[in-house]
Write a protein that holds these residues in place. Structure first.
Motif, PDB file in Angstrom:
ATOM      1  N   ALA A  50       0.727  -1.201  -0.202  1.00  0.00           N
ATOM      2  CA  ALA A  50      -0.064  -0.121  -0.038  1.00  0.00           C
ATOM      3  C   ALA A  50       0.822   1.224   0.082  1.00  0.00           C
ATOM      4  O   ALA A  50       0.504   2.148  -0.040  1.00  0.00           O
ATOM      5  CB  ALA A  50      -0.989  -0.158   1.237  1.00  0.00           C
ATOM      6  N   HIS A  51       2.427   1.167  -0.093  1.00  0.00           N
ATOM      7  CA  HIS A  51       2.833   2.140   0.245  1.00  0.00           C
ATOM      8  C   HIS A  51       4.381   2.173  -0.647  1.00  0.00           C
ATOM      9  O   HIS A  51       4.960   0.947  -0.525  1.00  0.00           O
ATOM     10  CB  HIS A  51       3.618   2.410   1.827  1.00  0.00           C
ATOM     11  N   GLU A  77      -0.674   9.539  -9.615  1.00  0.00           N
ATOM     12  CA  GLU A  77      -2.135   9.662  -8.916  1.00  0.00           C
ATOM     13  C   GLU A  77      -3.078   8.522  -9.596  1.00  0.00           C
ATOM     14  O   GLU A  77      -3.921   8.055  -8.817  1.00  0.00           O
ATOM     15  CB  GLU A  77      -2.627  11.142  -9.594  1.00  0.00           C
ATOM     16  N   ASN A  80      -3.077   2.810  -7.238  1.00  0.00           N
ATOM     17  CA  ASN A  80      -3.875   2.563  -5.917  1.00  0.00           C
ATOM     18  C   ASN A  80      -2.715   2.455  -4.744  1.00  0.00           C
ATOM     19  O   ASN A  80      -2.708   1.267  -4.090  1.00  0.00           O
ATOM     20  CB  ASN A  80      -4.735   1.543  -5.910  1.00  0.00           C
ATOM     21  N   VAL A  81      -1.823   3.396  -4.445  1.00  0.00           N
ATOM     22  CA  VAL A  81      -0.877   3.255  -3.471  1.00  0.00           C
ATOM     23  C   VAL A  81      -0.517   4.524  -3.075  1.00  0.00           C
ATOM     24  O   VAL A  81      -0.620   5.457  -3.561  1.00  0.00           O
ATOM     25  CB  VAL A  81       0.342   2.622  -4.231  1.00  0.00           C
ATOM     26  N   THR A  82      -0.081   4.897  -1.855  1.00  0.00           N
ATOM     27  CA  THR A  82       0.401   6.175  -1.178  1.00  0.00           C
ATOM     28  C   THR A  82       1.992   6.134  -1.489  1.00  0.00           C
ATOM     29  O   THR A  82       2.567   5.331  -1.170  1.00  0.00           O
ATOM     30  CB  THR A  82       0.139   6.178   0.237  1.00  0.00           C
ATOM     31  N   TRP A  83       2.209   7.557  -1.898  1.00  0.00           N
ATOM     32  CA  TRP A  83       3.659   7.636  -2.492  1.00  0.00           C
ATOM     33  C   TRP A  83       4.410   8.461  -1.472  1.00  0.00           C
ATOM     34  O   TRP A  83       3.673   9.589  -1.150  1.00  0.00           O
ATOM     35  CB  TRP A  83       3.947   8.330  -3.806  1.00  0.00           C
ATOM     36  N   TRP A  84       5.401   8.117  -0.621  1.00  0.00           N
ATOM     37  CA  TRP A  84       6.090   9.091   0.234  1.00  0.00           C
ATOM     38  C   TRP A  84       7.319   9.301  -0.280  1.00  0.00           C
ATOM     39  O   TRP A  84       8.247   8.728  -0.823  1.00  0.00           O
ATOM     40  CB  TRP A  84       6.302   8.157   1.353  1.00  0.00           C
ATOM     41  N   THR A 108      -3.660  13.497  -3.456  1.00  0.00           N
ATOM     42  CA  THR A 108      -3.838  13.105  -2.194  1.00  0.00           C
ATOM     43  C   THR A 108      -2.937  11.713  -1.923  1.00  0.00           C
ATOM     44  O   THR A 108      -2.615  11.457  -1.024  1.00  0.00           O
ATOM     45  CB  THR A 108      -5.341  12.704  -1.668  1.00  0.00           C
ATOM     46  N   ARG A 109      -2.932  11.035  -2.875  1.00  0.00           N
ATOM     47  CA  ARG A 109      -1.961   9.875  -2.993  1.00  0.00           C
ATOM     48  C   ARG A 109      -0.325  10.190  -2.670  1.00  0.00           C
ATOM     49  O   ARG A 109       0.467   9.261  -2.281  1.00  0.00           O
ATOM     50  CB  ARG A 109      -2.004   9.110  -4.056  1.00  0.00           C
ATOM     51  N   VAL A 110      -0.193  11.446  -2.993  1.00  0.00           N
ATOM     52  CA  VAL A 110       1.373  11.699  -2.890  1.00  0.00           C
ATOM     53  C   VAL A 110       1.672  12.416  -1.789  1.00  0.00           C
ATOM     54  O   VAL A 110       1.072  13.591  -1.336  1.00  0.00           O
ATOM     55  CB  VAL A 110       1.867  12.368  -4.192  1.00  0.00           C
ATOM     56  N   ARG A 111       2.543  12.093  -0.723  1.00  0.00           N
ATOM     57  CA  ARG A 111       3.049  12.835   0.481  1.00  0.00           C
ATOM     58  C   ARG A 111       4.356  13.043   0.364  1.00  0.00           C
ATOM     59  O   ARG A 111       5.283  12.196  -0.076  1.00  0.00           O
ATOM     60  CB  ARG A 111       2.774  11.792   1.720  1.00  0.00           C
TER      61      ARG A 111
END
Length: 375
Positions: A50-51, A77, A80-84, A108-111
């Motif tokens: 997920a990350h 974007e 379906n994963v969060t990018w740090w 929002t998916r990019v932090r």
């Protein structure tokens, strides 16, 4: 939490210009770096992660241009994963700079993790980043991890960009990270960037390498790491290829066109030529006609099959045979010049190499003129 699945990546260096290559090659290499984002996303989906943790040098410089920034963000974007994303030395953080701009544009998916503060990835899992505020610093960027507080029993995952001191640093190197940082900061895993190849340091620290290889000297394709981080246990690491292009360095000893064919057949079985950049050095001794045939095959055909060819044929020595000389069917002064060049080439003196090169050029021009005359 029993296990957290993450993808560890670094050193995308989006916007790298590849200025020494022709425009069609540099453009393809630059675009492949953007395409690597899609391949990393596919790995995450396949592994159920997920990350995605990107350990610095997302961009090649602090002003990569609007297209590069927007292409990168739009590709992230879609996944379906969060990018740090963390700044490295090429794209270091500075007030009002690149990362402020990226944060404004990011979905929002990019932090963006551009401050050295622990941040919650998800319940019972925390990220401890060490972003760089300067291209070079003599202090250890990971020192603050030791004092970063996280809830008891939570996973602690470090993210940093720099060189492990065991690489042989003399004290002049920048962004140095002690090799025992995972232990001293109580980390379950330390994800590093800066080194462009895959490298495991101890049992809880690793460099993912770049997802798209960008230089000769590393034959393996670009990759990321699929990591299973487990509380109180050694993380499980799996290197996963993501690169399209391979940069191969080869030294072939050849003496005939048949030798070259054998080497090329081996190369074709290893990878698709259109996806190869080849740094090739030829060695050996060949007749003049064979040397011309080998070099011509490489320059006139193989170079166009490859993405790029750097050819050094200086080590393939031509030794003209009587048949070679007989083909140089010239009279008068030209015949005398050919004989003089052959004698100097055979003599082994200080001008032997230059004479051999001149004789080869002479041979090529005579053969070309003959072909044109008979056409």
């Amino acid at each position: 939490m029993a296990t957290l699945k993450i993808i560890h990546t670094a050193d995308w260096q989006l916007g790298k210009p590849f200025g020494r290559f022709p425009a069609e090659v540099s453009g393809a290499l630059s675009e492949a770096r953007l395409d690597a984002i899609d391949r990393i996303a596919a790995v995450a989906a396949d592994r159920g992660a997920a990350h995605v943790l990107a350990a610095g040098d997302i961009f090649d410089n602090v002003d990569p241009g609007d297209r590069i920034v927007m292409q990168a963000l739009s590709r992230m974007e879609r996944a379906n994963v969060t990018w740090w994303l963390m700044p490295g030395n090429h794209d270091h953080a500075r007030p009002g700079g690149l990362w402020s701009r990226v944060r404004r544009l990011a979905p929002t998916r990019v932090r963006i993790v551009d401050t050295p503060e622990a941040v919650e990835l998800e319940e019972d899992a925390w990220l401890l980043p060490a972003p760089l505020e300067h291209r070079k610093t003599t202090s250890d960027p990971t020192a603050s991890m030791v004092d970063m507080a996280t809830p008891s029993g939570a996973l602690r995952i470090g993210l940093a960009h720099g060189s492990i001191t065991e690489f042989g640093a003399t004290g002049e190197s920048a962004n140095l990270i002690p090799p025992d940082r995972a232990r001293s900061a109580g980390l379950d895993y330390l994800a590093l960037g800066d080194w462009h190849g895959y490298l495991v340091v101890g049992d809880r620290t690793a460099y993912s390498g770049t997802p798209e290889t960008d230089r000769f000297g590393r034959d393996e394709p670009g990759a990321c790491i699929a990591v299973d981080v487990r509380q109180g246990d050694t993380p499980a690491l799996d290197r996963v290829d993501t690169g399209r292009y391979r940069w191969l360095s080869r030294r072939w000893e050849v003496s005939s066109a048949e030798d070259l064919k054998r080497e090329l057949d081996g190369l074709r079985s290893e990878a698709r030529l259109a996806d190869l950049l080849l740094d090739l050095r030829l060695t050996g001794v060949a007749s003049l006609s064979d040397r011309v045939a080998v070099v011509s095959e490489l320059e006139d055909r193989v170079a166009h099959e490859l993405r790029h060819l750097d050819l050094d044929a200086g080590g393939l020595i031509a030794k003209p045979t009587p048949e070679d000389v007989a083909r140089i069917d010239v009279q008068g002064a030209l015949a005398g010049a050919a004989a003089s060049l052959q004698a100097r080439a055979d003599g082994g003196g200080p001008d032997a190499a230059a004479a051999a090169a001149a004789l080869e050029r002479f041979y090529v021009e005579v053969m070309r003129h003959g072909a044109e005359a008979s056409a």
